[in-house]
Structures are given as structure tokens and as C-alpha cells.
Motif scaffolding. Structure first.
Motif, short mmCIF file in Angstrom:
data_model
loop_
_atom_site.label_atom_id
_atom_site.label_comp_id
_atom_site.label_asym_id
_atom_site.label_seq_id
_atom_site.Cartn_x
_atom_site.Cartn_y
_atom_site.Cartn_z
N MET A 43 34.26 61.61 14.38
CA MET A 43 32.96 61.11 14.81
C MET A 43 32.27 60.32 13.70
SD MET A 43 31.42 64.38 16.89
CE MET A 43 32.29 65.14 18.24
N LEU A 44 32.29 60.89 12.50
CA LEU A 44 31.64 60.22 11.36
C LEU A 44 32.31 58.89 11.04
CD1 LEU A 44 31.04 63.30 9.02
CD2 LEU A 44 29.39 62.14 10.49
N LEU A 45 33.64 58.85 11.11
CA LEU A 45 34.35 57.60 10.84
C LEU A 45 34.01 56.53 11.87
CD1 LEU A 45 37.91 58.79 9.73
CD2 LEU A 45 36.37 57.31 8.43
N LEU A 46 33.95 56.90 13.13
CA LEU A 46 33.62 55.93 14.16
C LEU A 46 32.22 55.36 13.95
CD1 LEU A 46 35.05 57.69 17.35
CD2 LEU A 46 35.95 55.65 16.24
N ILE A 47 31.27 56.21 13.60
CA ILE A 47 29.90 55.75 13.38
C ILE A 47 29.83 54.86 12.14
CG2 ILE A 47 27.57 56.51 12.79
CD1 ILE A 47 28.06 58.99 14.52
N HIS A 48 30.48 55.28 11.07
CA HIS A 48 30.41 54.52 9.82
C HIS A 48 31.08 53.15 9.97
CE1 HIS A 48 31.86 53.23 5.81
NE2 HIS A 48 30.68 53.66 5.41
N ASN A 49 32.24 53.12 10.63
CA ASN A 49 32.95 51.85 10.74
C ASN A 49 32.17 50.85 11.59
OD1 ASN A 49 35.57 50.37 10.25
ND2 ASN A 49 35.51 50.29 12.48
N THR A 50 31.57 51.30 12.66
CA THR A 50 30.83 50.37 13.51
C THR A 50 29.44 50.07 12.94
OG1 THR A 50 30.27 52.30 14.88
CG2 THR A 50 32.03 50.86 15.66
N ALA A 51 28.94 50.89 12.00
CA ALA A 51 27.71 50.53 11.30
C ALA A 51 27.91 49.25 10.50
CB ALA A 51 27.28 51.68 10.39
N LEU A 52 29.10 49.07 9.95
CA LEU A 52 29.44 47.81 9.28
C LEU A 52 29.31 46.64 10.25
CD1 LEU A 52 32.55 47.21 7.02
CD2 LEU A 52 32.10 45.69 8.93
N LEU A 53 29.82 46.82 11.46
CA LEU A 53 29.73 45.77 12.48
C LEU A 53 28.28 45.48 12.82
CD1 LEU A 53 31.01 43.90 14.59
CD2 LEU A 53 31.18 45.88 16.12
N GLY A 54 27.47 46.53 12.94
CA GLY A 54 26.06 46.34 13.25
C GLY A 54 25.34 45.57 12.16
N LEU A 76 23.04 40.25 10.36
CA LEU A 76 23.03 39.13 9.44
C LEU A 76 23.16 37.80 10.17
CD1 LEU A 76 23.15 38.12 6.47
CD2 LEU A 76 25.64 38.35 6.62
N TYR A 77 24.14 37.71 11.06
CA TYR A 77 24.37 36.43 11.77
C TYR A 77 23.29 36.20 12.83
CZ TYR A 77 28.83 35.57 9.51
OH TYR A 77 29.79 35.29 8.59
N HIS A 78 22.78 37.27 13.42
CA HIS A 78 21.71 37.12 14.41
C HIS A 78 20.47 36.52 13.77
CE1 HIS A 78 19.15 38.00 17.85
NE2 HIS A 78 18.27 38.56 17.02
N GLY A 79 20.19 36.89 12.53
CA GLY A 79 19.01 36.36 11.84
C GLY A 79 19.06 34.87 11.63
N LYS A 80 20.25 34.27 11.69
CA LYS A 80 20.39 32.82 11.51
C LYS A 80 20.78 32.13 12.83
CE LYS A 80 19.49 33.20 7.18
NZ LYS A 80 18.20 32.73 6.63
N GLY A 81 20.61 32.85 13.94
CA GLY A 81 20.90 32.23 15.23
C GLY A 81 22.38 32.01 15.49
N LEU A 82 23.23 32.80 14.89
CA LEU A 82 24.69 32.61 15.03
C LEU A 82 25.36 33.81 15.70
CD1 LEU A 82 25.40 31.17 11.45
CD2 LEU A 82 25.27 29.88 13.59
N THR A 83 24.59 34.55 16.48
CA THR A 83 25.15 35.77 17.09
C THR A 83 26.35 35.46 17.97
OG1 THR A 83 22.91 36.67 17.16
CG2 THR A 83 24.60 37.81 18.44
N VAL A 130 22.85 51.89 14.75
CA VAL A 130 22.36 52.47 13.50
C VAL A 130 22.50 51.49 12.35
CG1 VAL A 130 22.83 54.25 11.76
CG2 VAL A 130 22.68 54.87 14.17
N GLY A 131 23.67 50.82 12.27
CA GLY A 131 23.87 49.84 11.21
C GLY A 131 22.86 48.72 11.27
N TRP A 132 22.61 48.20 12.47
CA TRP A 132 21.62 47.13 12.66
C TRP A 132 20.24 47.60 12.21
CZ3 TRP A 132 22.19 42.56 16.12
CH2 TRP A 132 21.02 41.82 16.25
N MET A 133 19.82 48.80 12.67
CA MET A 133 18.48 49.29 12.38
C MET A 133 18.28 49.56 10.89
SD MET A 133 17.91 51.84 15.65
CE MET A 133 16.30 52.35 15.07
N LEU A 134 19.31 50.05 10.23
CA LEU A 134 19.19 50.35 8.80
C LEU A 134 18.96 49.08 7.99
CD1 LEU A 134 21.94 53.09 8.24
CD2 LEU A 134 19.47 53.39 8.07
N VAL A 135 19.76 48.04 8.23
CA VAL A 135 19.60 46.82 7.44
C VAL A 135 18.35 46.05 7.86
CG1 VAL A 135 22.05 46.60 6.91
CG2 VAL A 135 21.16 45.57 9.00
N GLU A 136 17.92 46.23 9.10
CA GLU A 136 16.69 45.58 9.52
C GLU A 136 15.49 46.22 8.82
OE1 GLU A 136 14.94 43.95 13.73
OE2 GLU A 136 15.59 46.04 13.66
#
Length: 356
Positions: free
Chosen positions: A227-238, A243-250, A151-157
Motif C-alpha cells: 500500500m505504501l509503495l503504491l501511494i509513494h510511487n503515484t505521489a511522484l506522478l501527482g 508541475l506541467y499543469h501550472g504551465k498549461g501543459l497537462t 496526495v502528491g499534487w496537494m503536497l507540492v501545491e
């Protein structure tokens, strides 16, 4: 003699007439205390000797007869203390009996194992058994963490402005959308002697520690806040992965994170599972009452959380030292992968037949 002088004389005479009575009362109280002590002092001394030997760890020096008599000696001392309080015997005797009964209570009714023996049992199977007992909750928590990352990845994308909502300013610094590859690479390598990376690592650890505690503490609300905390915290990770994937640094980012992240994220996973375990027990108590089901789940979850604290300490050590010493991606991935295999093997392959 004036009336005033007569009154004073009467008061003085009354004091002198009462003085012998008070002296006699004090003498009688002292005699009662001495008699009380002489009648029972032998049993008190015997109890004190047994307690002293056991506290010093010299069990072999205590005879079988004294060990069998320990509960009776304790009850005698407790009874003597009650009588001494009710009859207002001297304070020194009461203080002695209070100290003696407290020491004896811990030996008669207190825990039978030392802290070290408990710790060995805990690491030797009790912790891993509690984790395995929450297998379904761990799978649910894992699914929520994966979903949060996606979810975090998709939102910022879809809209990069979401990045600033998901990633707080304490994490962002130079890590923002639009940063060049050189800037982002510089946040991952070559900062061993600088404070920026250390501050970021400390902020990340503090955040994850708070999330772990909150995931467990809010489990009583049927697990929904967890449940909400787990989703929110890992959305930061996503968001940061995007961000790093966009620069080839995944891979470099995953390696940088994995040194402590495999331990720290595993700790969050277990904390979330502990909160869900309590919430699920309250929502579906089965044949037991809600309180009984929650109490049983709470004991198991609390044991898991004790281990989570240890995992967070290990993660802090890895974050503070290993990350500073290891500055290339393959080595970082090796350290992180080893810790992941270690935790999985410890929890799910290491079995000692302990039931919880």
C-alpha cells in the motif's frame, strides 16, 4: 641376508601373492557386471528406444504396448541403477543407467505440456482469469494509486519544496518548479535524436519495474508495504502533473506519458493487486490455515506477475520506439488510449471459461 633386506623381500612376496587375488576379484566383478547387463539390457534398450522416439516428438511411431509399458520399464531401470550402485558395478554402466532414468523420469513424471502449449493457455485465458479473480484487490490498488496521485499534487501545491522529496534527481533534470513553459514543453517534444528523453524514459521504466516487483514481493507483510509503495510511487506522478499543469501543459504531459504509461501503470496496478491479494489472504484466511491460504493466493498472484513481466516488456518497447516516432499529443493519446482499451478488454471482456 640382513634384517632390512628380509623385510623388503617379505613385502615384495606379499605383493606378488596378492596380485593373483586382485586379478581374480577384478575378473569376477567384470563377470558380474556382464551378467547383470545381459539379464536386463533388453529392457533398457526398449526403454531407451521409447524415450528417444518421444523426445523427438514422434509419438505415432511408439506402439500402444510400449506406451503402456513405459512406467514399468522406468521402474526396472531405476531398480537396476540402485543395484548397480550398491554392488559397485563398472562406472560406465552406472553412468548409462543414470542418464537413461533421468530422461525417462521427465516423460513419466515430468510436465505433460510443452512451453509453447503452456504459453498459449496462459495467454488464452489463464492470465485474464487470474486477474479477474483478484477484482476486489485491483479496486483497492486503484484507489490507493488515485489517492497517491492526489496526495502528491496537494503536497507540492501547498509547499513546492515537497517536489524535491517526491521526485528524485533522476526524474527532475529540467523538470523543476519555476521552469518556464518553453523549457517544460521542450522536455516533451522534439527530442527524438537526443539522449535526455531516452535517459529519463529509461529511469522511469526502471523505477516502475522495481516498484512492480517490490509491490508483489512485500505482499506477505499483510499488504501494508504494498500500500505504501503504491501511494509513494503515484505521489511522484501527482507532483509532475502539478508541475506541467501550472504551465498549461497537462494534456501534453498526459499524452507524452500515455504511450507507455497506460501499459506500465496498469502493470503496477496488477502487481500491487497481487501483493494485496497475498496480504489479504494471510490476514483473513477464512476456514483455511494461514499457510494454505497464502499458498493458494501466491499461486494466483504469481501467474498474474508472470503477465506483469510481459506488460513491462511491451511498455519498454513502446517507450523505446513509439515515443520516439510519435511527436504530437493527439497521436500519443490515441496510442495510449488504444493500449488501455486493449488491456481492459483482454482482462475483463475476453473470457474462455478458465477457472483458477
Amino acid at each position: 641376508m640382513t634384517p632390512a633386506n628380509a623385510t623388503i623381500a617379505q613385502k615384495i612376496g606379499g605383493w606378488f601373492s596378492k596380485a593373483p587375488e586382485q586379478a581374480v576379484a577384478a575378473e569376477q566383478a567384470a563377470l558380474r557386471s556382464d551378467r547383470f547387463r545381459l539379464e536386463r539390457e533388453g529392457e533398457w534398450k526398449r526403454l531407451e528406444a521409447v524415450v528417444t522416439q518421444m523426445e523427438a516428438g514422434r509419438m505415432r511411431r511408439v506402439s500402444d504396448e510400449d506406451l503402456l509399458a513405459l512406467p514399468a520399464l522406468y521402474r526396472t531401470a531405476a531398480s537396476s541403477l540402485s543395484i548397480a550402485r550398491e554392488t559397485s558395478l563398472d562406472a560406465a554402466l552406472i553412468a548409462y543407467l543414470e542418464t537413461l532414468t533421468q530422461r525417462a523420469w521427465f516423460l513419466v513424471y515430468g510436465p505433460r505440456a510443452s512451453l509453447w502449449s503452456w504459453f498459449k493457455r496462459f495467454l488464452g485465458g489463464e492470465w485474464s482469469a487470474s486477474v479477474r479473480a483478484m477484482g476486489s484487490d485491483i479496486l483497492i490498488a486503484l484507489a490507493l494509486m488515485v489517492a497517491g496521485t492526489v496526495v502528491g499534487w496537494m503536497l507540492v501545491e501547498a509547499n513546492p519544496d515537497w517536489y524535491y522529496s517526491l521526485v528524485s534527481s533522476g526524474f527532475a533534470d529540467e523538470r523543476v518548479p519555476g521552469a518556464s513553459q518553453e523549457v517544460l514543453r521542450g522536455t516533451l517534444f522534439g527530442h527524438q535524436d537526443k539522449d535526455g528523453l531516452t535517459l529519463f524514459a529509461a529511469a522511469l521504466f526502471s523505477n516502475n519495474a522495481q516498484v512492480s516487483i517490490m509491490c508483489f514481493a512485500l505482499g506477505f507483510a499483510f499488504g501494508l508495504p504494498t500500500m505504501l509503495l503504491l501511494i509513494h510511487n503515484t505521489a511522484l506522478l501527482g507532483a509532475m502533473l502539478w508541475l506541467y499543469h501550472g504551465k498549461g501543459l497537462t494534456l501534453d504531459f498526459v499524452g507524452w506519458l500515455s504511450i507507455h504509461g497506460t501499459t506500465e501503470l496498469f502493470a503496477i496496478l496488477l502487481a500491487g493487486a497481487a501483493g494485496l491479494h497475498i496480504g489479504r489472504a494471510m490476514a483473513f484466511p477464512g476456514n483455511a490455515s494461514v499457510l494454505d491460504a497464502a499458498a493458494a493466493a501466491g499461486r494466483r498472484a504469481a501467474q498474474v506477475m508472470t503477465g506483469v513481466v510481459l506488460m513491462l516488456i511491451v511498455a519498454a518497447v513502446l517507450e523505446g520506439f513509439a515515443r520516439q516516432l510519435v511527436d504530437d499529443t493527439p497521436a500519443r493519446l490515441t496510442v495510449g488510449g488504444f493500449m488501455l482499451v486493449f488491456w481492459i478488454g483482454y482482462f475483463f471482456a475476453f473470457r474462455r471459461g478458465v477457472r483458477v
